[in-house]
Design a protein around this motif. Structure first.
Motif, PDB file in Angstrom:
ATOM      1  N   ARG A  42      33.599  51.812  61.667  1.00  0.00           N
ATOM      2  CA  ARG A  42      33.786  52.845  62.675  1.00  0.00           C
ATOM      3  C   ARG A  42      32.774  53.965  62.426  1.00  0.00           C
ATOM      4  NH1 ARG A  42      38.736  53.097  62.057  1.00  0.00           N
ATOM      5  NH2 ARG A  42      39.321  51.701  63.755  1.00  0.00           N
ATOM      6  N   PRO A  43      32.037  54.397  63.460  1.00  0.00           N
ATOM      7  CA  PRO A  43      31.058  55.474  63.261  1.00  0.00           C
ATOM      8  C   PRO A  43      31.732  56.747  62.761  1.00  0.00           C
ATOM      9  CG  PRO A  43      30.770  54.417  65.406  1.00  0.00           C
ATOM     10  CD  PRO A  43      32.060  53.912  64.846  1.00  0.00           C
ATOM     11  N   PRO A  44      31.015  57.592  62.015  1.00  0.00           N
ATOM     12  CA  PRO A  44      31.602  58.851  61.527  1.00  0.00           C
ATOM     13  C   PRO A  44      32.129  59.705  62.675  1.00  0.00           C
ATOM     14  CG  PRO A  44      29.497  58.426  60.463  1.00  0.00           C
ATOM     15  CD  PRO A  44      29.634  57.409  61.554  1.00  0.00           C
ATOM     16  N   LEU A  45      33.371  60.184  62.529  1.00  0.00           N
ATOM     17  CA  LEU A  45      34.039  60.894  63.607  1.00  0.00           C
ATOM     18  C   LEU A  45      33.314  62.178  63.995  1.00  0.00           C
ATOM     19  CD1 LEU A  45      36.404  61.253  65.542  1.00  0.00           C
ATOM     20  CD2 LEU A  45      37.699  62.304  63.669  1.00  0.00           C
ATOM     21  N   TRP A  56      40.058  55.502  72.731  1.00  0.00           N
ATOM     22  CA  TRP A  56      40.725  54.226  72.482  1.00  0.00           C
ATOM     23  C   TRP A  56      39.745  53.203  71.914  1.00  0.00           C
ATOM     24  CZ3 TRP A  56      40.403  49.114  74.017  1.00  0.00           C
ATOM     25  CH2 TRP A  56      41.513  48.310  73.698  1.00  0.00           C
ATOM     26  N   LEU A  57      38.556  53.126  72.471  1.00  0.00           N
ATOM     27  CA  LEU A  57      37.560  52.195  71.935  1.00  0.00           C
ATOM     28  C   LEU A  57      37.191  52.563  70.501  1.00  0.00           C
ATOM     29  CD1 LEU A  57      35.021  51.565  74.857  1.00  0.00           C
ATOM     30  CD2 LEU A  57      36.831  50.054  74.050  1.00  0.00           C
ATOM     31  N   TYR A  58      37.041  53.843  70.239  1.00  0.00           N
ATOM     32  CA  TYR A  58      36.674  54.290  68.894  1.00  0.00           C
ATOM     33  C   TYR A  58      37.730  53.849  67.873  1.00  0.00           C
ATOM     34  CZ  TYR A  58      35.478  57.374  65.000  1.00  0.00           C
ATOM     35  OH  TYR A  58      35.150  57.857  63.760  1.00  0.00           O
ATOM     36  N   LEU A  59      39.009  53.971  68.246  1.00  0.00           N
ATOM     37  CA  LEU A  59      40.079  53.637  67.325  1.00  0.00           C
ATOM     38  C   LEU A  59      40.347  52.140  67.225  1.00  0.00           C
ATOM     39  CD1 LEU A  59      42.628  56.455  68.270  1.00  0.00           C
ATOM     40  CD2 LEU A  59      41.128  56.364  66.264  1.00  0.00           C
ATOM     41  N   ARG A  60      40.195  51.407  68.330  1.00  0.00           N
ATOM     42  CA  ARG A  60      40.606  50.011  68.364  1.00  0.00           C
ATOM     43  C   ARG A  60      39.458  49.014  68.457  1.00  0.00           C
ATOM     44  NH1 ARG A  60      45.964  49.380  69.673  1.00  0.00           N
ATOM     45  NH2 ARG A  60      45.519  47.234  69.001  1.00  0.00           N
ATOM     46  N   ARG A  61      38.332  49.405  69.049  1.00  0.00           N
ATOM     47  CA  ARG A  61      37.194  48.495  69.221  1.00  0.00           C
ATOM     48  C   ARG A  61      35.903  49.235  68.879  1.00  0.00           C
ATOM     49  NH1 ARG A  61      41.397  46.301  70.058  1.00  0.00           N
ATOM     50  NH2 ARG A  61      41.981  44.899  71.772  1.00  0.00           N
ATOM     51  N   PRO A  62      35.649  49.501  67.611  1.00  0.00           N
ATOM     52  CA  PRO A  62      34.480  50.321  67.245  1.00  0.00           C
ATOM     53  C   PRO A  62      33.155  49.789  67.781  1.00  0.00           C
ATOM     54  CG  PRO A  62      35.937  50.015  65.363  1.00  0.00           C
ATOM     55  CD  PRO A  62      36.455  49.127  66.441  1.00  0.00           C
ATOM     56  N   THR A 109      36.331  42.146  67.377  1.00  0.00           N
ATOM     57  CA  THR A 109      35.931  43.066  68.436  1.00  0.00           C
ATOM     58  C   THR A 109      36.825  42.986  69.653  1.00  0.00           C
ATOM     59  OG1 THR A 109      34.374  41.456  69.366  1.00  0.00           O
ATOM     60  CG2 THR A 109      33.517  43.002  67.731  1.00  0.00           C
ATOM     61  N   ALA A 110      37.439  41.829  69.889  1.00  0.00           N
ATOM     62  CA  ALA A 110      38.278  41.688  71.082  1.00  0.00           C
ATOM     63  C   ALA A 110      39.744  41.927  70.788  1.00  0.00           C
ATOM     64  CB  ALA A 110      38.093  40.302  71.700  1.00  0.00           C
ATOM     65  N   GLY A 111      40.114  42.117  69.529  1.00  0.00           N
ATOM     66  CA  GLY A 111      41.488  42.461  69.213  1.00  0.00           C
ATOM     67  C   GLY A 111      42.388  41.257  69.123  1.00  0.00           C
ATOM     68  N   ARG A 112      43.678  41.561  69.121  1.00  0.00           N
ATOM     69  CA  ARG A 112      44.642  40.495  68.961  1.00  0.00           C
ATOM     70  C   ARG A 112      44.806  39.738  70.257  1.00  0.00           C
ATOM     71  NH1 ARG A 112      48.630  44.485  65.820  1.00  0.00           N
ATOM     72  NH2 ARG A 112      47.649  44.369  63.776  1.00  0.00           N
ATOM     73  N   GLY A 113      45.294  38.519  70.102  1.00  0.00           N
ATOM     74  CA  GLY A 113      45.493  37.660  71.244  1.00  0.00           C
ATOM     75  C   GLY A 113      45.536  36.251  70.722  1.00  0.00           C
ATOM     76  N   GLN A 114      45.136  35.291  71.512  1.00  0.00           N
ATOM     77  CA  GLN A 114      45.075  33.939  71.042  1.00  0.00           C
ATOM     78  C   GLN A 114      43.976  33.828  69.999  1.00  0.00           C
ATOM     79  OE1 GLN A 114      44.480  31.537  74.462  1.00  0.00           O
ATOM     80  NE2 GLN A 114      46.546  31.852  75.240  1.00  0.00           N
TER      81      GLN A 114
END
Length: 265
Positions: free
Chosen positions: A17-20, A102-108, A244-249
């Protein structure tokens, strides 16, 4: 022949994750540069109205729908037109910020991509008010449109001559629509839900609002979409992986698939 299945190699290439603080400064700096850049392009009232007449005539030549047909729907209800004005005034910037957070926290990885695309489109949008100042349709008498924000409220603009917070002669491109479209594209690319295509309702509603409130022409949105398309063609999103795409199948890259040891010997 003896064959056994070895477990898949664990995912080790998570995106850092990039520096906040750096990201906050980058996003805030981009916003300030855009606001100050638009202020530098203020004035040019006569040229902006002249260009507005040309844009209005060009839309009629291209047989685009009349913006008045959208506004007439809003004007059937004071509540509806008030909601449209409120949407225009309050949703644009917070929705984009929420999208980036949301992208920063979940999909950097997708966050970095989306931030680059938005920065490119926004920077390019700074140029047009200098070379093509454009008054919105609510200021052009020939359109016959109502300035709904002024009549029904709420309004984010004051008189153009005394408005020191915005450039009202920078109608093209519509960043309201461009940013909304990027929010939808970004969430569709970054997620897997079968319902993710419903995010397209956000730019669709935004389009109806900016046109129906007489703040933008159809061509303002078309130019914004074209600029976004060029940016997306130049700046590619990260590959979709389990990280990068998160949870799922579960989705394994070819090299991560279970290996049959001993098969084929």
């Amino acid at each position: 022949m003896n064959a056994r299945t070895e477990p898949a190699e664990p995912e080790t290439s998570a995106i850092a994750r990039p520096p906040l603080v750096r990201e906050l400064l980058l996003v805030a700096g981009l916003f300030l540069v855009y606001k100050f850049g638009r202020q530098l392009a203020t004035g040019h009232t006569g040229e902006a109205l002249h260009n507005a007449r040309h844009v209005w005539d060009l839309e009629r030549t291209l047989r685009l729908p009349n913006e008045g047909s959208v506004q007439s729907v809003l004007l059937h209800s004071d509540t509806l037109v008030h909601l449209a004005n409120t949407f225009y005034a309050t949703v644009h910037f917070p929705a984009t910020v929420a999208f980036l957070v949301w992208l920063y926290l979940r999909r950097p990885a997708h966050y970095v991509w989306a931030r680059r695309v938005l920065a490119t489109v926004t920077s390019a949008a700074l140029v047009l008010p200098f070379v093509f100042p454009l008054a919105p349709p609510r200021m052009l008498a020939a359109t016959g449109l109502v300035d709904t924000a002024k009549v029904y409220g709420p309004s984010v603009y004051g008189p153009p001559t005394s408005d020191h917070l915005s450039n009202q002669f920078a109608a093209m491109p519509s960043l309201h629509f461009g940013w909304a479209l990027m929010v939808a594209v970004g969430l569709i690319v970054a997620t897997r839900s079968r319902w993710r295509w419903l995010w397209l309702l956000h730019p669709l509603v935004t389009l109806m609002v900016i046109v129906g409130t007489a703040n933008h022409y159809w061509l303002d949105a078309i130019v914004a979409a074209a600029m976004l398309g060029v940016a997306l063609a130049l700046i590619h999103p990260p590959h979709r992986t389990a990280t990068t795409a998160g949870r799922g199948q579960p989705e394994l890259a070819p090299e991560k698939q279970p290996v049959l040891v001993g098969a084929g010997r």
